[in-house]
Design a protein around this motif. Structure first.
Motif, PDB file in Angstrom:
ATOM      1  N   ALA A  54       1.690   6.295  -7.031  1.00 41.65           N
ATOM      2  CA  ALA A  54       0.570   7.120  -7.491  1.00 41.65           C
ATOM      3  C   ALA A  54       0.914   8.599  -7.380  1.00 41.65           C
ATOM      4  O   ALA A  54       0.631   9.383  -8.293  1.00 41.65           O
ATOM      5  N   ALA A  55       1.530   8.984  -6.260  1.00 37.59           N
ATOM      6  CA  ALA A  55       1.915  10.385  -6.070  1.00 37.59           C
ATOM      7  C   ALA A  55       2.919  10.818  -7.136  1.00 37.59           C
ATOM      8  O   ALA A  55       2.821  11.921  -7.693  1.00 37.59           O
ATOM      9  N   ALA A  56       3.878   9.934  -7.425  1.00 32.03           N
ATOM     10  CA  ALA A  56       4.894  10.262  -8.431  1.00 32.03           C
ATOM     11  C   ALA A  56       4.262  10.399  -9.819  1.00 32.03           C
ATOM     12  O   ALA A  56       4.570  11.334 -10.569  1.00 32.03           O
ATOM     13  N   LEU A  87       0.826  -1.204   0.000  1.00 28.52           N
ATOM     14  CA  LEU A  87       0.000   0.000   0.000  1.00 28.52           C
ATOM     15  C   LEU A  87       0.862   1.256   0.000  1.00 28.52           C
ATOM     16  O   LEU A  87       0.598   2.212  -0.744  1.00 28.52           O
ATOM     17  N   LEU A  88       1.905   1.264   0.824  1.00 27.29           N
ATOM     18  CA  LEU A  88       2.802   2.421   0.881  1.00 27.29           C
ATOM     19  C   LEU A  88       3.515   2.627  -0.454  1.00 27.29           C
ATOM     20  O   LEU A  88       3.668   3.760  -0.927  1.00 27.29           O
ATOM     21  N   ILE A  89       3.950   1.539  -1.065  1.00 27.75           N
ATOM     22  CA  ILE A  89       4.624   1.637  -2.362  1.00 27.75           C
ATOM     23  C   ILE A  89       3.657   2.167  -3.422  1.00 27.75           C
ATOM     24  O   ILE A  89       4.015   3.025  -4.240  1.00 27.75           O
ATOM     25  N   PHE A 139      -6.850   9.074  -8.609  1.00 24.70           N
ATOM     26  CA  PHE A 139      -6.049   8.143  -9.402  1.00 24.70           C
ATOM     27  C   PHE A 139      -5.985   6.779  -8.721  1.00 24.70           C
ATOM     28  O   PHE A 139      -6.113   5.736  -9.378  1.00 24.70           O
ATOM     29  N   LEU A 140      -5.792   6.777  -7.401  1.00 21.71           N
ATOM     30  CA  LEU A 140      -5.769   5.520  -6.655  1.00 21.71           C
ATOM     31  C   LEU A 140      -7.115   4.811  -6.743  1.00 21.71           C
ATOM     32  O   LEU A 140      -7.186   3.590  -6.906  1.00 21.71           O
ATOM     33  N   GLY A 141      -8.203   5.584  -6.617  1.00 21.19           N
ATOM     34  CA  GLY A 141      -9.532   4.997  -6.704  1.00 21.19           C
ATOM     35  C   GLY A 141      -9.768   4.338  -8.046  1.00 21.19           C
ATOM     36  O   GLY A 141     -10.313   3.229  -8.130  1.00 21.19           O
ATOM     37  N   ALA A 142      -9.333   5.003  -9.122  1.00 18.90           N
ATOM     38  CA  ALA A 142      -9.467   4.423 -10.461  1.00 18.90           C
ATOM     39  C   ALA A 142      -8.642   3.139 -10.579  1.00 18.90           C
ATOM     40  O   ALA A 142      -9.074   2.155 -11.184  1.00 18.90           O
ATOM     41  N   ASN A 143      -7.450   3.137  -9.968  1.00 13.74           N
ATOM     42  CA  ASN A 143      -6.605   1.939  -9.965  1.00 13.74           C
ATOM     43  C   ASN A 143      -7.278   0.778  -9.248  1.00 13.74           C
ATOM     44  O   ASN A 143      -7.257  -0.363  -9.728  1.00 13.74           O
TER      45      ASN A 143
END
Length: 288
Positions: free
Chosen positions: A69-71, A62-64, A92-96
């Protein structure tokens, strides 16, 4: 055991990332430049190499994923303001997660021989024709999503605005409301903003005072006192006076061009919409 081809892995995830970024643009009501989107897609493609690592613990994975995602969002959209950046990362995370859930469902239901999912990354050995068809279908889904969202608020009624106060900056998504005719006592058009969108540029003690018109007197002698302006308003629920302030600069961004406007920002301590906009402005600010 599925044999993973690195070129297919990276290429597939470049395509996937590209359309996830398009979905992020649609849901966050923002746009990225083509070059940035392409570079971010490539970053997403190479980040898929994590599938080659051993199964990672959930917390570490999750941290990775958060860092990746931030990058990717940073490459695709830039940083601008902390709140805007965080919103884009979460979208973006939600879409992933939605995409990963869909692929896991396919895995369990049909168990395709060439489909592999590990460490939250999808690999599927596709032919060139299948990849092209999948790309066209994915683009169609994104366009459908944009159309559905546009039915709520037309894109022409939304724009971005850069606001600067004492060296601090933030970016607002502004909604054009032709019914907003409010002006400050000095004659400047009023822009009603959620307090959350102003937290990066307005001190918390100042916001607290502006919540109650009578408490504004506590700012007497404060460096912010010269910024404060009163804004009379009339609405269906009645009429009254709100406290606003003049920013150092307020620039509307339309069609890639910045247009500076003089105005007064009025903090509003309740939601202005369903999340589509941070601020509501009258048509005066949208005119030449």
């Amino acid at each position: 055991m599925t044999v993973i081809y690195i070129d297919v892995l990276i290429g597939l995830n470049i395509y996937i990332t590209y359309f996830l970024l398009l979905a992020t643009e649609s849901l966050s009501k923002s746009k990225s430049k083509t070059l940035r989107r392409g570079l971010a897609s490539c970053a997403g493609g190479f980040s898929s190499l994590i599938i080659l690592a051993p199964d990672l613990p959930f917390v570490l994975l999750l941290l990775i994923k958060l860092a990746m995602a931030a990058a990717i969002v940073w490459v695709g959209f830039g940083f601008q303001a902390r709140g805007v950046f965080l919103k884009r990362v979460l979208i973006f995370l939600g879409a992933n997660f939605l995409f990963a859930g869909f692929m896991i469902a396919i895995w369990f239901l049909f168990t395709p021989a060439k489909l592999a999912i590990r460490n939250g990354t999808v690999y599927y050995h596709l032919s060139a024709l299948t990849l092209i068809i999948s790309t066209i279908l994915a683009y169609g889904v994104v366009r459908l999503l944009e159309w559905l969202l546009a039915r709520r608020i037309h894109p022409r009624q939304l724009c971005q605005a850069e606001v600067s106060v004492d060296g601090n900056q933030t970016v607002l998504t502004v909604f054009l409301d032709t019914g907003n005719k409010a002006y400050s006592v000095s004659g400047l058009p009023a822009v009603f903003c959620t307090t959350q969108s102003l937290r990066n540029i307005v001190p918390q003690d100042v916001l607290a005072c502006m919540r109650d018109i009578e408490a504004v007197t506590a700012l007497s002698g404060h460096q912010w006192a010269s910024r404060i302006q009163m804004v009379p308003y009339h609405s269906v629920g009645g009429k009254g006076i709100l406290a606003g302030f003049a920013p150092d600069s307020f620039a509307m961004i339309q069609s890639g061009e910045k247009r500076t406007r003089d105005c007064v920002l009025v903090p509003v301590f309740q939601p202005l919409s369903d999340g589509e906009a941070d601020a509501i402005a009258g048509e005066t600010l949208f005119q030449e």
